[in-house]
Design a protein around this motif. Sequence first.
Motif, PDB file in Angstrom:
ATOM      1  N   THR A   1       0.567  -1.359  -0.275  1.00  0.00           N
ATOM      2  CA  THR A   1       0.180  -0.258   0.264  1.00  0.00           C
ATOM      3  C   THR A   1       0.976   1.577   0.370  1.00  0.00           C
ATOM      4  O   THR A   1       1.733   1.564   0.546  1.00  0.00           O
ATOM      5  CB  THR A   1      -1.067   0.088   1.550  1.00  0.00           C
ATOM      6  N   ILE A   2       1.087   1.259  -0.409  1.00  0.00           N
ATOM      7  CA  ILE A   2       1.962   3.176  -1.275  1.00  0.00           C
ATOM      8  C   ILE A   2       1.157   4.483  -1.193  1.00  0.00           C
ATOM      9  O   ILE A   2      -0.107   3.783  -2.436  1.00  0.00           O
ATOM     10  CB  ILE A   2       2.296   2.828  -2.434  1.00  0.00           C
ATOM     11  N   ASP A   3       1.189   5.348  -0.831  1.00  0.00           N
ATOM     12  CA  ASP A   3       0.296   6.568  -0.716  1.00  0.00           C
ATOM     13  C   ASP A   3       1.098   7.131  -2.258  1.00  0.00           C
ATOM     14  O   ASP A   3       2.041   8.550  -1.741  1.00  0.00           O
ATOM     15  CB  ASP A   3       1.043   7.641  -0.146  1.00  0.00           C
ATOM     16  N   ALA A   4       0.785   6.637  -3.463  1.00  0.00           N
ATOM     17  CA  ALA A   4       1.395   7.579  -4.739  1.00  0.00           C
ATOM     18  C   ALA A   4       1.122   6.996  -5.261  1.00  0.00           C
ATOM     19  O   ALA A   4       0.050   5.927  -5.950  1.00  0.00           O
ATOM     20  CB  ALA A   4       2.782   7.151  -4.369  1.00  0.00           C
ATOM     21  N   PRO A   5       0.766   8.321  -7.391  1.00  0.00           N
ATOM     22  CA  PRO A   5       0.124   7.072  -8.402  1.00  0.00           C
ATOM     23  C   PRO A   5       0.872   6.029  -8.468  1.00  0.00           C
ATOM     24  O   PRO A   5       2.806   6.475  -8.170  1.00  0.00           O
ATOM     25  CB  PRO A   5      -0.490   8.348  -9.147  1.00  0.00           C
ATOM     26  N   ARG A   6       0.608   5.367  -9.407  1.00  0.00           N
ATOM     27  CA  ARG A   6       1.179   3.917  -9.933  1.00  0.00           C
ATOM     28  C   ARG A   6       1.589   5.002 -11.487  1.00  0.00           C
ATOM     29  O   ARG A   6       1.118   4.585 -12.855  1.00  0.00           O
ATOM     30  CB  ARG A   6      -0.459   3.242 -10.222  1.00  0.00           C
ATOM     31  N   THR A   7       3.177   4.961 -11.450  1.00  0.00           N
ATOM     32  CA  THR A   7       3.988   4.371 -12.651  1.00  0.00           C
ATOM     33  C   THR A   7       4.957   4.500 -12.897  1.00  0.00           C
ATOM     34  O   THR A   7       4.900   3.265 -12.239  1.00  0.00           O
ATOM     35  CB  THR A   7       4.420   6.768 -11.691  1.00  0.00           C
ATOM     36  N   PRO A   8       5.334   4.311 -14.274  1.00  0.00           N
ATOM     37  CA  PRO A   8       6.008   3.388 -14.715  1.00  0.00           C
ATOM     38  C   PRO A   8       7.090   3.031 -13.812  1.00  0.00           C
ATOM     39  O   PRO A   8       7.788   2.436 -13.219  1.00  0.00           O
ATOM     40  CB  PRO A   8       6.273   3.801 -16.060  1.00  0.00           C
ATOM     41  N   GLN A   9       7.422   4.760 -13.175  1.00  0.00           N
ATOM     42  CA  GLN A   9       9.308   4.269 -12.417  1.00  0.00           C
ATOM     43  C   GLN A   9       8.549   4.000 -10.595  1.00  0.00           C
ATOM     44  O   GLN A   9       9.864   3.015  -9.969  1.00  0.00           O
ATOM     45  CB  GLN A   9       8.651   6.083 -11.892  1.00  0.00           C
ATOM     46  N   LEU A  10       7.592   3.842 -10.618  1.00  0.00           N
ATOM     47  CA  LEU A  10       7.151   3.327  -9.073  1.00  0.00           C
ATOM     48  C   LEU A  10       7.097   1.913  -9.207  1.00  0.00           C
ATOM     49  O   LEU A  10       7.540   1.151  -8.321  1.00  0.00           O
ATOM     50  CB  LEU A  10       5.710   3.526  -8.658  1.00  0.00           C
TER      51      LEU A  10
END
Length: 122
Positions: free
Chosen positions: A26-35
């Motif tokens: 559970t990550i408080d960040a948008p799901r980007t290619p870098q993530l």
Amino acid sequence: MRLIMMMLAGTTLVACGPPPVERALTIDAPRTPQLVQDETECRNIARNYDNGNTRWEAGSGAIIGGLAGALDSDSGDVGEGLIAGAAVGAATGAAGAKIENLDDRRVVLMRCMQGRGYSVLG
């Protein structure tokens, strides 16, 4: 021998389910290619982590299991109970260490992602 079987059954039940390192974060960040790339790299690091406790836990489990087996021998043969208890204790200790190592891998995964700047909630 009943005590030994209870120890083994308890360890087996704890080991059920997916490994903690494979569960979704559970990550408080948008799901980007870098993530996605960072998470893949951190999971690989975590999968390869080993806390090195398996041998120690197997040895201490063998000692404790051997003593319990000798004291709890149903047949009255202390040597037989000692050997059976040591074998089960070693297996139980190694299994417990493996479970602990899996939990440690989850912590490694979370810290790796935090180190890359993500707010990891669980």
